[in-house]
Design a protein around this motif. Structure first.
Motif, mmCIF file in Angstrom:
data_model
loop_
_atom_site.group_PDB
_atom_site.id
_atom_site.type_symbol
_atom_site.label_atom_id
_atom_site.label_comp_id
_atom_site.label_asym_id
_atom_site.label_seq_id
_atom_site.Cartn_x
_atom_site.Cartn_y
_atom_site.Cartn_z
ATOM 1 N N GLU A 116 0.829 -1.197 0.000
ATOM 2 C CA GLU A 116 0.000 0.000 0.000
ATOM 3 C C GLU A 116 0.869 1.255 0.000
ATOM 4 O OE1 GLU A 116 -2.356 1.531 -1.025
ATOM 5 O OE2 GLU A 116 -4.077 1.059 0.263
ATOM 6 N N TRP A 117 0.321 2.322 -0.528
ATOM 7 C CA TRP A 117 0.975 3.639 -0.488
ATOM 8 C C TRP A 117 1.457 3.896 0.937
ATOM 9 C CZ3 TRP A 117 -0.845 7.464 -4.584
ATOM 10 C CH2 TRP A 117 -0.110 8.657 -4.544
ATOM 11 N N TYR A 122 0.513 10.513 7.814
ATOM 12 C CA TYR A 122 -0.946 10.434 7.733
ATOM 13 C C TYR A 122 -1.492 9.061 8.101
ATOM 14 C CZ TYR A 122 -0.024 14.618 4.914
ATOM 15 O OH TYR A 122 0.419 15.844 4.463
ATOM 16 N N GLU A 123 -0.593 8.162 8.474
ATOM 17 C CA GLU A 123 -1.008 6.806 8.831
ATOM 18 C C GLU A 123 -2.036 6.833 9.962
ATOM 19 O OE1 GLU A 123 -0.611 2.483 8.506
ATOM 20 O OE2 GLU A 123 -0.019 4.161 7.215
ATOM 21 N N GLY A 124 -3.130 6.135 9.754
ATOM 22 C CA GLY A 124 -4.168 6.017 10.768
ATOM 23 C C GLY A 124 -5.131 7.174 10.845
ATOM 24 N N CYS A 152 2.258 12.199 0.483
ATOM 25 C CA CYS A 152 2.106 12.205 1.937
ATOM 26 C C CYS A 152 3.377 12.698 2.623
ATOM 27 C CB CYS A 152 1.813 10.789 2.435
ATOM 28 S SG CYS A 152 0.294 10.078 1.754
ATOM 29 N N GLU A 153 3.212 13.588 3.577
ATOM 30 C CA GLU A 153 4.349 14.042 4.376
ATOM 31 C C GLU A 153 4.947 12.844 5.131
ATOM 32 O OE1 GLU A 153 3.744 18.114 6.389
ATOM 33 O OE2 GLU A 153 1.738 17.218 6.253
ATOM 34 N N GLY A 154 6.235 12.694 5.034
ATOM 35 C CA GLY A 154 6.887 11.597 5.722
ATOM 36 C C GLY A 154 6.661 10.250 5.072
ATOM 37 N N GLY A 155 5.939 10.241 3.971
ATOM 38 C CA GLY A 155 5.653 8.998 3.264
ATOM 39 C C GLY A 155 6.048 9.110 1.803
#
Length: 249
Positions: A116-117, A122-124, A152-155
């Motif tokens: 998954e991306w 933004y996790e969770g 995503c920031e940090g992703g």
């Protein structure tokens, strides 16, 4: 020539079943959740109807399967390719059933390429929580956050996701293009997650990820891609297809 010619190689997209975060819409990337009991039922039902000898996904016609490393995807693989779907999945590839054994270990690859991306910070979170947080930090002006465009920031960024999906598409084409006009079966299966599989559809069709192509993909569902007119330069998707008759019918 019929676009429904089942001898043309196909790419089957299998989304994992329900998890606790699927139910409430939380972004689930690297968090390693298992299927809920209902999620197991979803995939088992799909397997009974669509996977098996003479069915839509016939293990004898599958050249390769790529599986996300996350437990929910590995459980889904196990359920799909197990001859008795009542077996409780362990999350171990090929651990419980003859169909998985028939595929052979050499036909199954567990890879981050179809994970998954990576949602990073933004996790969770829910979409509204992400947008509210970005607004507070002054990140978005007139346009609200859109993962297909902004990442995503940090992703992962959209480019990072594009790069890994394109790499996987190249591997699939290496298998399928030599068989485009028949010959040995060359179907492939991707067992993964809702957003990354929708991203895969866009890249299969050669669209950028930020192309506004609305799609829905239910937990436990199967999608189908192929080549229009048996032409490798015309990748397409089925909006519907006739299902094969089975002996039980």
């Amino acid at each position: 020539m019929s676009d429904l010619d089942a001898t043309t190689p196909r790419v089957f997209l299998a989304r994992h079943g329900e998890t606790e975060w699927t139910k409430n819409g939380r972004y689930t990337g690297t968090t390693d959740l298992a299927l809920t009991p209902y999620g197991i039922t979803q995939v088992a039902g799909t397997a009974r109807q669509l996977v098996g000898p003479g069915k839509l996904i016939d293990p004898a016609k599958v050249a390769h399967v790529w599986v996300s490393p996350r437990t929910r995807a590995r459980q889904t693989f196990d359920l799909l390719f197990t001859s008795t779907s009542s077996t409780t999945p362990t999350g171990e590839i090929g651990s419980s059933g003859s169909n998985a054994t028939q595929l052979g270990e050499e036909k199954v690859t567990v890879t981050e390429d179809i994970a998954e991306w990576d949602y990073g910070d933004y996790e969770g979170l829910l979409v509204e929580e992400i947008r509210a947080g970005r607004k507070e930090r002054g990140l978005d002006g007139k346009k609200a956050w859109n993962i297909w465009r902004d990442g995503c920031e940090g992703g992962e960024s959209a480019k990072q996701v594009t790069d890994r999906l394109d790499r996987l598409i190249d591997k699939i084409r290496e298998i399928q293009v030599p068989c485009i006009n028949g010959g040995k079966p060359a179907d492939v299966v991707l067992v993964a997650h809702g957003l990354i599989l929708r991203a895969f559809v866009k890249r299969w069709l050669k669209y950028p990820l930020d192309d506004p192509l609305p799609m829905m993909f239910s937990p436990g569902a199967i999608g189908v891609l192929s080549y229009k007119n048996r032409n490798p330069d015309e990748p397409g998707f089925y909006i519907g297809m006739a299902l094969p008759m089975t002996d039980s019918q």
